[in-house]
Design a protein around this motif. Structure first.
Motif, PDB file in Angstrom:
ATOM      1  N   ALA A   1       0.639  -1.631   0.087  1.00  0.00           N
ATOM      2  CA  ALA A   1      -0.044   0.041  -0.110  1.00  0.00           C
ATOM      3  C   ALA A   1       0.186   1.185  -0.345  1.00  0.00           C
ATOM      4  O   ALA A   1       0.291   2.581  -0.857  1.00  0.00           O
ATOM      5  CB  ALA A   1      -1.142  -0.146   1.168  1.00  0.00           C
ATOM      6  N   SER A   2       1.731   1.710   0.951  1.00  0.00           N
ATOM      7  CA  SER A   2       2.678   2.608   0.853  1.00  0.00           C
ATOM      8  C   SER A   2       3.664   2.701  -0.685  1.00  0.00           C
ATOM      9  O   SER A   2       3.661   3.496  -0.818  1.00  0.00           O
ATOM     10  CB  SER A   2       3.583   2.137   1.799  1.00  0.00           C
ATOM     11  N   ASN A   3       3.357   1.568  -1.576  1.00  0.00           N
ATOM     12  CA  ASN A   3       4.623   1.565  -2.306  1.00  0.00           C
ATOM     13  C   ASN A   3       3.905   2.274  -3.841  1.00  0.00           C
ATOM     14  O   ASN A   3       4.546   2.544  -4.319  1.00  0.00           O
ATOM     15  CB  ASN A   3       5.082   0.245  -2.940  1.00  0.00           C
ATOM     16  N   VAL A   4       2.258   1.472  -3.440  1.00  0.00           N
ATOM     17  CA  VAL A   4       1.366   2.443  -4.627  1.00  0.00           C
ATOM     18  C   VAL A   4       1.318   3.058  -4.002  1.00  0.00           C
ATOM     19  O   VAL A   4       1.221   4.477  -5.142  1.00  0.00           O
ATOM     20  CB  VAL A   4      -0.021   1.524  -3.492  1.00  0.00           C
ATOM     21  N   ALA A   5       1.072   4.301  -2.739  1.00  0.00           N
ATOM     22  CA  ALA A   5       1.056   5.627  -2.769  1.00  0.00           C
ATOM     23  C   ALA A   5       1.846   6.461  -3.305  1.00  0.00           C
ATOM     24  O   ALA A   5       2.137   7.727  -3.867  1.00  0.00           O
ATOM     25  CB  ALA A   5       1.031   5.644  -0.935  1.00  0.00           C
ATOM     26  N   GLY A   6       3.407   5.829  -3.008  1.00  0.00           N
ATOM     27  CA  GLY A   6       4.987   6.150  -3.970  1.00  0.00           C
ATOM     28  C   GLY A   6       5.149   6.379  -4.581  1.00  0.00           C
ATOM     29  O   GLY A   6       6.432   6.552  -5.071  1.00  0.00           O
TER      30      GLY A   6
END
Length: 183
Positions: free
Chosen positions: A128-133
């Motif tokens: 999720a963090s890497n999708v957002a970033g």
């Protein structure tokens, strides 16, 4: 532990390794036939993998529901890597793992998965963090249909297609060359 949330941070390398617990490679390399396998066929296998990656403590109880959730997450994320131009498949893969904002050890907010599925929350949070970033777009499945190995694309423009130029890239380019010259 803070409010029932274990503060475990993993990176995309661990997510890549999680995705590669399903090995679909069926090609021959230097005369040896590679046969794929599934590394998550039992609760014990899942427990061993999670322990080896520091995502659960030794002896932490896992059950059949945890195995089912892990396989569904892995398969959903692999499907999302194949063709997910709008992010819908990634969102669908993460749907069973609720996310919320929670304070980290420094008091800043971070995405926290709260499914209660031992060890998988850290993987979900990383995705999720890497999708957002934007980092998620660098994790790919090899374009070779007899491989499908997950890899992190380190090419300058993010256009890498094969897990290895020496193996899959070379085989695919050689096949294309032969097809062009056979005509």
């Amino acid at each position: 532990m803070n409010d029932g949330i274990v503060d475990v941070t993993v990176d995309l390398v661990v997510v890549e390794q999680f995705l590669n617990t399903l090995d679909e490679r069926t090609f021959s390399w230097h005369g040896e036939r590679h046969t794929g396998h599934d590394g998550l066929t039992s609760v014990q296998a899942l427990s061993g993998w999670l322990e080896a990656h520091g995502l659960v403590t030794a002896g932490q109880e896992l059950g059949p529901a945890d195995l089912t959730a892990a396989v569904a997450l892995r398969d959903g994320l692999r499907a999302a890597l194949i063709d997910d131009g709008d992010g819908a498949k990634t969102a669908q893969a993460l749907a069973a793992f609720p996310l919320r904002l929670a304070p980290d050890s420094s008091g800043r907010l971070r995405l926290a998965a709260t499914s209660g599925t031992a060890g998988l929350d850290a993987i979900v949070e990383t995705v999720a963090s890497n999708v957002a970033g934007g980092g998620w777009s660098r994790l790919k499945l090899c374009s070779s249909t007899d491989c499908r190995w997950a890899f992190y694309d380190t090419s300058r423009n993010g256009g890498g297609r094969w897990c290895s130029m020496e193996a899959c890239g070379n085989r695919n380019k050689t096949r294309a060359y032969r097809r062009r010259h056979a005509d």
